[in-house]
Design a protein around this motif. Structure first.
Motif, mmCIF file in Angstrom:
data_model
loop_
_atom_site.group_PDB
_atom_site.id
_atom_site.type_symbol
_atom_site.label_atom_id
_atom_site.label_comp_id
_atom_site.label_asym_id
_atom_site.label_seq_id
_atom_site.Cartn_x
_atom_site.Cartn_y
_atom_site.Cartn_z
ATOM 1 N N UNK A 1 16.985 -44.777 -39.592
ATOM 2 C CA UNK A 1 17.238 -43.795 -38.528
ATOM 3 C C UNK A 1 17.289 -42.380 -39.097
ATOM 4 N N UNK A 2 17.869 -42.230 -40.296
ATOM 5 C CA UNK A 2 17.880 -40.917 -40.949
ATOM 6 C C UNK A 2 16.458 -40.427 -41.178
ATOM 7 N N UNK A 3 15.578 -41.339 -41.591
ATOM 8 C CA UNK A 3 14.176 -40.977 -41.814
ATOM 9 C C UNK A 3 13.504 -40.596 -40.500
ATOM 10 N N UNK A 4 13.796 -41.324 -39.440
ATOM 11 C CA UNK A 4 13.215 -41.038 -38.125
ATOM 12 C C UNK A 4 13.647 -39.658 -37.640
ATOM 13 N N UNK A 5 14.943 -39.339 -37.786
ATOM 14 C CA UNK A 5 15.439 -38.022 -37.370
ATOM 15 C C UNK A 5 14.827 -36.925 -38.229
ATOM 16 N N UNK A 6 14.677 -37.181 -39.536
ATOM 17 C CA UNK A 6 14.045 -36.205 -40.429
ATOM 18 C C UNK A 6 12.604 -35.930 -40.005
ATOM 19 N N UNK A 7 11.865 -36.993 -39.659
ATOM 20 C CA UNK A 7 10.488 -36.830 -39.180
ATOM 21 C C UNK A 7 10.462 -36.036 -37.880
ATOM 22 N N UNK A 8 11.444 -36.306 -37.003
ATOM 23 C CA UNK A 8 11.532 -35.558 -35.746
ATOM 24 C C UNK A 8 11.738 -34.070 -36.011
ATOM 25 N N UNK A 9 12.647 -33.743 -36.925
ATOM 26 C CA UNK A 9 12.907 -32.332 -37.228
ATOM 27 C C UNK A 9 11.667 -31.658 -37.832
ATOM 28 N N UNK A 10 10.898 -32.396 -38.642
ATOM 29 C CA UNK A 10 9.656 -31.834 -39.182
ATOM 30 C C UNK A 10 8.668 -31.537 -38.056
ATOM 31 N N UNK A 11 8.599 -32.433 -37.073
ATOM 32 C CA UNK A 11 7.744 -32.196 -35.915
ATOM 33 C C UNK A 11 8.240 -31.005 -35.100
ATOM 34 N N UNK A 12 9.568 -30.891 -34.944
ATOM 35 C CA UNK A 12 10.135 -29.743 -34.221
ATOM 36 C C UNK A 12 9.700 -28.427 -34.864
ATOM 37 N N UNK A 13 9.833 -28.355 -36.199
ATOM 38 C CA UNK A 13 9.462 -27.106 -36.880
ATOM 39 C C UNK A 13 7.959 -26.844 -36.768
ATOM 40 N N UNK A 14 7.160 -27.900 -36.894
ATOM 41 C CA UNK A 14 5.708 -27.747 -36.748
ATOM 42 C C UNK A 14 5.355 -27.207 -35.365
ATOM 43 N N UNK A 15 5.988 -27.762 -34.328
ATOM 44 C CA UNK A 15 5.679 -27.343 -32.968
ATOM 45 C C UNK A 15 6.238 -25.959 -32.649
ATOM 46 N N UNK A 16 7.374 -25.620 -33.250
ATOM 47 C CA UNK A 16 7.876 -24.247 -33.127
ATOM 48 C C UNK A 16 6.891 -23.285 -33.767
ATOM 49 N N UNK A 17 6.342 -23.660 -34.924
ATOM 50 C CA UNK A 17 5.356 -22.813 -35.600
ATOM 51 C C UNK A 17 4.138 -22.556 -34.718
ATOM 52 N N UNK A 18 3.707 -23.595 -33.985
ATOM 53 C CA UNK A 18 2.568 -23.423 -33.077
ATOM 54 C C UNK A 18 2.937 -22.440 -31.966
ATOM 55 N N UNK A 19 4.128 -22.614 -31.391
ATOM 56 C CA UNK A 19 4.557 -21.731 -30.292
ATOM 57 C C UNK A 19 4.656 -20.274 -30.719
ATOM 58 N N UNK A 20 5.061 -20.029 -31.963
ATOM 59 C CA UNK A 20 5.256 -18.644 -32.415
ATOM 60 C C UNK A 20 4.047 -18.107 -33.176
ATOM 61 N N UNK A 21 2.949 -18.909 -33.192
ATOM 62 C CA UNK A 21 1.701 -18.420 -33.776
ATOM 63 C C UNK A 21 1.644 -18.458 -35.281
#
Length: 434
Positions: free
Chosen positions: A406-426
């Motif tokens: 579960x820790x790994x799953x949450x870590x992967x989720x946070x990596x996706x969050x940052x990736x998608x934030x990066x897309x939103x902010x260009x």
């Protein structure tokens, strides 16, 4: 003779949430400063006298639950621990993930970790006593009174007292609006069975706190880029949350998904100065009809959903009269069973607790160098994403009872969050679909 306090509506509701989470709220503040322990003890004693629910035990007698006020020793509230700096993260998380039972004699625990001239102040409190909004107020009042005591040597008095009742939310409404709000029996939040992709629950699961820090440069861009799309910071985070969930959990892109977002009901109250510390939090259900062609379309869906709620002057007040009626007309045990049938606890949620103001959290002129606040440890399959910012540094956190996978799953989720934030902010190179 024992002193008893009423168990208010939100006290009972958070007690009911024992099947979904541990109800603890957490804060961590790190200082390049050694806290005056005697001053901190003095402030805590005064605050505990002002808010006796902090040293009370909750009694569920199945008929009409109540709080019993207990005698206490401040040394049972506040612990001071000398540690090695390299052990700080482990020690802090071990303290923050503790569980305080509602029947315990104290509903708050405080620890000051000391290492190399630095201190980390950690507090865990029962959500039945107060929500994130009042916990932020409590922390600012704690620091303000600490500073006043050091300066003037006068015992602090500045903590709000008054009603802890949910009915306070109606006090500033017009007669017409109050009558209408007190008739909002319908719960407008619908059940959504989409789940965060945790592993199955096990008796071996343990509580943990996962964090993701977003840099000040990116956080500033979330605000500025969001304005171009008519989006708030909350909208931007919600869009990234949705997009990351579809990717992580493999939801069908054509399916509608909901995320419940915490609402501070103090928006309906003009003056909170005569209120006791308590809970005034409800949920709005942010719903998107599909994933969208790209994250920018997802963002527009999220904005549209949030705006529908914001345009309703009764936002967050739906269902309160029904909850109140449910607890009034039957013994508590029966009320809980009926409310469980009609109330849908959100499987996926977000609480944007907001800014932790360093100037308001300074101790003797020393502002915290970093810190965060988070909501309860959720029991699978439930999940809560908490967000706080300090010095324009955004901390995303999830408190989960789970395992290493579960820790790994949450870590992967946070990596996706940052990736998608990066897309939103260009910052990713990806562009909006035409």
């Amino acid at each position: 003779m024992e002193r008893k306090l009423n168990a208010e509506l939100w006290d009972k509701m958070h007690y009911l949430f024992r099947d979904f989470n541990d109800r603890m709220v957490h804060v961590e503040l790190e200082y390049d400063y050694e806290i005056d322990i005697n001053a901190l003890k003095t402030v805590l004693i005064c605050f505990f006298e002002k808010a006796p629910v902090f040293h009370s035990s909750f009694t569920d007698n199945h008929i009409k639950p109540y709080w019993t006020v207990n005698r206490y020793n401040i040394d049972d509230v506040l612990t001071v621990k000398e540690i090695n700096e390299e052990d700080r993260a482990k020690e802090v998380d071990e303290f923050l993930t503790q569980y305080i039972p509602p029947e315990a004699p104290l509903q708050m625990k405080v620890c000051v970790f000391r290492y190399g001239g630095k201190n980390t102040l950690c507090i865990v409190e029962n959500h039945m006593c107060m929500d994130g909004g009042d916990f932020k107020y409590f922390m600012k009042a704690l620091c303000s009174n600490y500073n006043g005591y050091l300066k003037d040597g006068v015992s602090p008095l500045d903590l709000r007292q008054g009603s802890r009742s949910y009915k306070t939310v109606y006090k500033d409404l017009s007669k017409t609006d109050k009558k209408a709000a007190e008739s909002l029996y319908k719960n407008i939040n619908k059940k959504d069975d989409h789940r965060f992709p945790f592993t199955k629950s096990s008796d071996e699961d343990k509580s943990f706190i996962a964090r993701k820090v977003i840099s000040p440069e990116k956080f500033v861009k979330i605000r500025t880029e969001g304005k171009k799309y008519g989006a708030t910071i909350n909208d931007m985070l919600m869009a990234a949350y949705f997009y990351s969930l579809y990717e992580l959990a493999g939801f069908d892109e054509s399916e509608s998904v909901s995320i419940s977002c915490a609402i501070d009901l103090r928006r309906h109250i003009k003056d909170t100065n005569n209120m006791g510390v308590t809970n005034h939090t409800a949920w709005m259900q942010c719903k998107i009809p599909e994933l969208g062609r790209d994250i920018f379309e997802t963002l527009q869906y999220a904005i549209r959903s949030a705006n529908q709620f914001k345009q309703d002057k009764y936002m967050g007040l739906y269902g309160l009269p029904l909850l109140s009626l449910g607890y009034k007309i039957m013994p508590h045990a029966a009320s809980e069973e009926i409310i469980k049938i009609g109330y849908s606890n959100p499987l996926i949620a977000m609480s944007n607790i907001g800014i932790l103001e360093v100037d308001k959290l300074a101790l003797d002129g020393h502002e915290p160098v970093r810190g965060f606040m988070s909501g309860a440890v959720k029991y699978k399959p439930y999940v809560l994403l908490s967000a706080t910012s300090m010095r324009n540094e955004l901390t995303l956190s999830m408190c989960v009872r789970g395992n290493d996978e579960d820790k790994k799953i949450v870590s992967d989720f946070f990596d996706l969050m940052e990736k998608n934030i990066d897309i939103l902010i260009g910052e990713s190179g990806e562009t909006k679909a035409e």
